[in-house]
Design an enzyme around this catalytic site. Structure first.
Site, PDB file in Angstrom:
ATOM      1  N   ASN A 289      32.131  36.235  25.602  1.00  0.00           N
ATOM      2  CA  ASN A 289      30.813  35.620  25.519  1.00  0.00           C
ATOM      3  C   ASN A 289      30.109  35.715  26.872  1.00  0.00           C
ATOM      4  O   ASN A 289      30.687  35.399  27.915  1.00  0.00           O
ATOM      5  CB  ASN A 289      30.937  34.147  25.128  1.00  0.00           C
ATOM      6  CG  ASN A 289      31.946  33.929  24.023  1.00  0.00           C
ATOM      7  OD1 ASN A 289      31.750  34.332  22.903  1.00  0.00           O
ATOM      8  ND2 ASN A 289      33.061  33.293  24.373  1.00  0.00           N
ATOM      9  N   HIS A 320      39.494  42.723  31.885  1.00  0.00           N
ATOM     10  CA  HIS A 320      38.993  43.246  30.614  1.00  0.00           C
ATOM     11  C   HIS A 320      37.744  42.488  30.181  1.00  0.00           C
ATOM     12  O   HIS A 320      36.698  43.093  29.890  1.00  0.00           O
ATOM     13  CB  HIS A 320      40.090  43.128  29.561  1.00  0.00           C
ATOM     14  CG  HIS A 320      39.703  43.602  28.192  1.00  0.00           C
ATOM     15  ND1 HIS A 320      40.127  44.795  27.681  1.00  0.00           N
ATOM     16  CD2 HIS A 320      38.938  43.030  27.227  1.00  0.00           C
ATOM     17  CE1 HIS A 320      39.636  44.961  26.461  1.00  0.00           C
ATOM     18  NE2 HIS A 320      38.901  43.884  26.161  1.00  0.00           N
ATOM     19  N   GLU A 321      37.837  41.171  30.138  1.00  0.00           N
ATOM     20  CA  GLU A 321      36.710  40.381  29.643  1.00  0.00           C
ATOM     21  C   GLU A 321      35.501  40.473  30.566  1.00  0.00           C
ATOM     22  O   GLU A 321      34.352  40.472  30.103  1.00  0.00           O
ATOM     23  CB  GLU A 321      37.132  38.916  29.462  1.00  0.00           C
ATOM     24  CG  GLU A 321      38.262  38.702  28.483  1.00  0.00           C
ATOM     25  CD  GLU A 321      37.989  39.303  27.113  1.00  0.00           C
ATOM     26  OE1 GLU A 321      36.818  39.292  26.669  1.00  0.00           O
ATOM     27  OE2 GLU A 321      38.939  39.803  26.496  1.00  0.00           O
TER      28      GLU A 321
END
Length: 877
Positions: A289, A320-321
């Protein structure tokens, strides 16, 4: 999103999208919603009731009517709308269908231009990680509590607010929530205003940038944060009260990663803050998000019981995020066909970041394991392309295939980067990001940016790798002239699990060729067969230098013999590639087990962890196949003898300044020596466990997992009870899960039945809602039938952490991959088919292909291993 189900490959259809060759166009982007009405901005206000698992809300959406129409259609699910108005005037009619996940509003007359649709509504708070969900947990001081969070990807924003829930519809969002005043709230943007009214607080967040609905985020509960500011960005790591200090490592890492990414992309992170929220339980992995990344708490927090492997996992998932903040958030795929544009890039950039920040971790060697998992899945005749055609919500929710969408895509990007050059690749990425910022993209947008940067026909090279399934086997045949100079004939065909009809497929293969230990050179294999010079015939040869390529290599017998003689002195990456390929060729009948074991035997006491992990995994597969056969004792003794010298050299305790890969190697060897019946290892583990029970401070977190695994596997009733007591008395979730998983490795059948009781009991805390399934799946190795019977009898309870739309796809591939040896395969397939919708039949076909391959491979391995040991014994006489 980080891989949420590492044990199952979740995927959809084989057919490539009809639009995959064209740049992104809003008009032609797939989707169910009409594009004549487009949201510009949302104002959403919700009042959740966590106890009742319900919420009420109001919503106002500014809409652009691009063509005159009297029909407005958008997504909704489990919601009831009322007081529906257009520009303050009641509409003609409203109809909602949960089956179609659509609401249709009929207006009194057609309109065009800008208008505002507003309504009140009510909905459901979920208990699974989908939409707005409630997550129960045990507080650090005891007692139960609950927090709220959201999980919207792929198509679950519609569960919290009616919306245009497709990625091509970007809009701004202004979110307001009313929660207990003692709760903290986190959203995509900083808080704009907070007003306390009695026991409640109403919190409004600043308006977001233009983004798709699935990136909206809201979390609330008894949360605390650790925070910092760097480079104009505010960083926060949030956890439930009592665990916030465990976010300090992640907080420091987030600042470093963001600085690196700002530099790499040459497009500074555009939001004013970046929060990371630890959800105690909930979904597995993490979700990107924008500005408010949610994580399973075990994937974000680092505490006293965390191992080096835990720290590595946390950093790599963060990387990664955070890469998604560019790949996916700033630039979003136009439709779920191109999920890989988000996930493959985030996986590749995260691996690159981890390798650069921590070179001692030898991260690309560790990533070879995920590449091998992808290649095993992709070698099935039923595999699917990276780019998958998605037509509905079920397919969209299951397009996050950990093997193909993530790992194969990551490997492809690394191979392309090596082919066109690191600096040129980065120029292309920067151009892509800049040109598509705050918008959407298709694969063609990326390939065109890389072509412009490199001057190479990147689309022609890359397109076959994403548009069709599988990968090539490159066959190498060497010819030597009278002076010893070598000429190679290179040919390609598709590599399959079984060596069936693999001809006909062709790729443009970016080979990396190394002679001896020299620097590699690139060669594009763009035909079915071509020739090239390759040094002298007595020099080692690698056609996949440093294991960068996503392809298999089969050397002729003479070249393989040269490589085997040179194996001890080869570059580590080249050895890894050769081991990978030879074992895969053993699996499909393309090479002899003898050739693989010859490589394994020449390792000596080398300490490369990844190479040994490959060898040990192969030996474990053979040992498992041999169980119950007359040849098992002899093979177990052979396997122990092969790895024992390295284990003895490393001993049990870490040396000062030891690198993580050496620790990984020690753990691998000790666990497998125990599994293969090495009594000295088992006895030493029992001695150390007795000391650990008396004084747990005497053993590092890194040493605990291996010790507990060995003890759990070989436990008697008394030892089992001690380990169980440690699990129940654990002060933190990391150590608790470590102990419970160790219990599930037990070989004693009576004790295994106790593990089942534990997995199904209320003993496991609510935040460990994925642990019960993990314990049952772990039992399958030693007790396949017990595990299977439990799995099918209690699937609803065990799958409670799996979102509803994802569950059928998990069953379709998880069950065959895990339980191929538990019951007849026709019975296995019949049960799975009866428990999944017809739309998951392709996934079941893939799962069953894996199961049939494993079942056929078992007797073949026994036969080959017995023959090898018999020939070795005869040769020794």
């Amino acid at each position: 999103m980080f891989n949420r189900f590492c044990s199952a490959a979740l995927c959809c259809l084989l057919a490539p999208s009809a639009w995959c060759g064209a740049p992104f166009s809003f008009e032609s982007a797939p989707g169910r919603l009409p594009k004549n009405v487009v949201p510009v901005s949302y104002d959403v206000a919700i009042v959740p009731d966590a106890d009742a698992l319900r919420f009420t809300g109001t919503e106002s959406v500014k809409l652009q009517f691009r063509a005159a129409t009297a029909t407005v259609q958008f997504n909704s699910l489990n919601e009831t709308l009322s007081h529906v108005l257009l520009d303050g005037t009641p509409v003609k009619s409203v109809s909602s269908s949960d089956e179609r996940q659509l609401t249709t509003v009929m207006l009194a007359k057609p309109v065009s231009g800008l208008h505002t649709l507003s309504f009140s509504y009510s909905g459901k708070i979920e208990t699974q990680p989908q939409g707005l969900f409630a997550q129960k947990y045990t507080k650090s001081g005891g007692g139960q509590a609950v927090m709220l969070s959201t999980q919207f990807e792929a198509t679950d924003a519609r569960r919290m607010f009616p919306c245009w829930d497709e990625p091509a519809f970007r809009a701004t969002f202004h979110l307001t929530v009313t929660v207990p005043k003692s709760w903290a709230t986190v959203g995509n943007m900083p808080i704009a205003q907070r007003t306390v009214q009695g026991e409640s607080a109403t919190v409004s967040f600043q308006r977001s940038p233009k983004m798709p609905s699935y990136l909206l985020e809201f979390s609330a509960g008894d949360l605390r944060e650790v925070s910092a500011e760097r480079g104009g960005t505010q960083f926060g790591v949030w956890a439930v009260a009592g665990h916030e200090q465990d976010g300090a490592v992640a907080l420091a890492s987030a600042q470093d990663i963001l600085a690196d990414y700002n530099d790499y992309f040459a497009y500074p992170y555009p939001l004013p803050k970046l929060d990371s929220i630890a959800v105690p339980g909930g979904f597995s992995g993490a979700m990107e998000n924008w500005g408010a990344i949610t994580y399973n708490d075990q994937a974000l927090l680092v505490g006293p019981s965390s191992t080096m492997q835990d720290r590595q996992t946390v950093f790599s998932i963060q990387a990664h995020e955070m890469a998604h903040q560019w790949f996916g958030d700033l630039v979003t795929m136009g439709w779920w066909d191109d999920t890989w544009l988000n996930e493959s890039f985030a996986s590749w950039r995260a691996a690159k970041e981890t390798a650069e920040r921590y070179p001692a971790w030898r991260w690309w060697e560790q990533e070879d394991e995920s590449k091998e998992s992808a290649m095993a899945a992709d070698a099935r005749a039923t595999s699917h392309a990276i780019e998958q055609h998605v037509t509905d919500e079920l397919q969209a929710a299951n397009s996050f295939d950990s093997d193909i969408t993530y790992s194969k895509g990551e490997a492809l990007l690394r191979m392309l980067e090596a082919y066109i050059g690191e600096d040129v690749f980065r120029q292309g990425i920067r151009s892509y990001i800049k040109s598509r910022a705050y918008s959407n993209a298709a694969a063609a947008d990326l390939w065109n940016a890389l072509r412009q940067a490199s001057g190479k026909n990147v689309p022609a090279v890359a397109a076959p790798w994403i548009e069709k399934p599988g990968f090539p086997l490159v066959s190498v045949s060497a010819a030597c002239d009278s002076s010893g100079n070598r000429t190679l004939t290179l040919s390609q065909k598709r590599f399959l699990l079984t060596d069936g009809s693999a001809t006909g497929a062709q790729w443009q293969v970016p080979l990396r060729i190394r002679i001896g230990t020299a620097a590699p050179r690139n060669l594009l294999l763009d035909s079915q067969e071509q020739k090239t010079a390759a040094g002298r015939c007595d020099e080692a040869l690698s056609i996949n230098a440093d294991a960068v390529g996503y392809y298999r290599v089969q050397y002729d017998a003479t070249t393989l013999a040269v490589n085997t003689r040179a194996f001890p002195g080869a570059v580590d990456g080249d050895r890894i590639a050769l081991l990978d390929d030879q074992w895969a060729l053993v699996g499909n009948g393309g090479a002899s087990l003898q050739d693989f074991l010859a490589l394994a035997s020449s390792m000596g006491t080398d300490r490369d962890a990844r190479a040994w992990q490959q060898i040990v995994r192969a030996l474990s597969s053979i040992e498992f196949a041999e169980r119950g056969s007359p040849g098992h004792p002899a093979f177990a003794a052979y396997a122990r003898a092969l790895i024992k010298p390295v284990a003895d050299e490393l001993r049990w305790d870490a040396a000062p300044q030891e690198t993580p890969n050496v620790g990984d190697l020690r753990d691998t060897l000790l666990r497998d020596l125990s599994s293969w019946g090495d009594q000295a290892t088992i006895d030493e583990a029992r001695r150390r466990f007795a000391a650990f029970v008396k004084d747990s401070h005497g053993l590092s977190a890194d040493a605990q997992t291996t010790l507990l695994t060995i003890v759990g596997q070989n436990a008697d009733a008394a030892t089992f009870a001690q380990l169980h007591a440690l699990a129940k008395g654990a002060k933190d979730d990391t150590f608790m899960e470590r102990c419970y998983v160790a219990l599930a490795r037990v070989r004693d059948p009576d004790l295994a039945r106790q593990v089942v009781q534990i997995a199904l009991s209320d003993e496991l805390p609510p935040q460990a809602n994925t642990l019960g399934l993990r314990l049952i799946l772990t039992l399958a190795r030693e007790h396949p039938r017990l595990s299977w019977d439990t799995y099918i009898a209690h699937q609803d309870q065990l799958m409670k952490s799996v979102a509803t739309e994802e569950r059928p796809l998990v069953l379709a591939q998880q069950a065959p991959a895990v339980y191929w040896d538990a019951l007849p395969l026709d019975q296995l397939e019949a049960w799975v088919r009866a428990n999944i919708p017809k739309g998951a039949s392709d996934n079941l076909a893939r799962g069953m292909e894996t199961a049939h391959h494993l079942a056929a491979q078992k007797p073949a391995l026994v036969k080959a291993a017995d023959a090898y040991l018999a020939s070795a014994k005869h040769a020794a006489r």
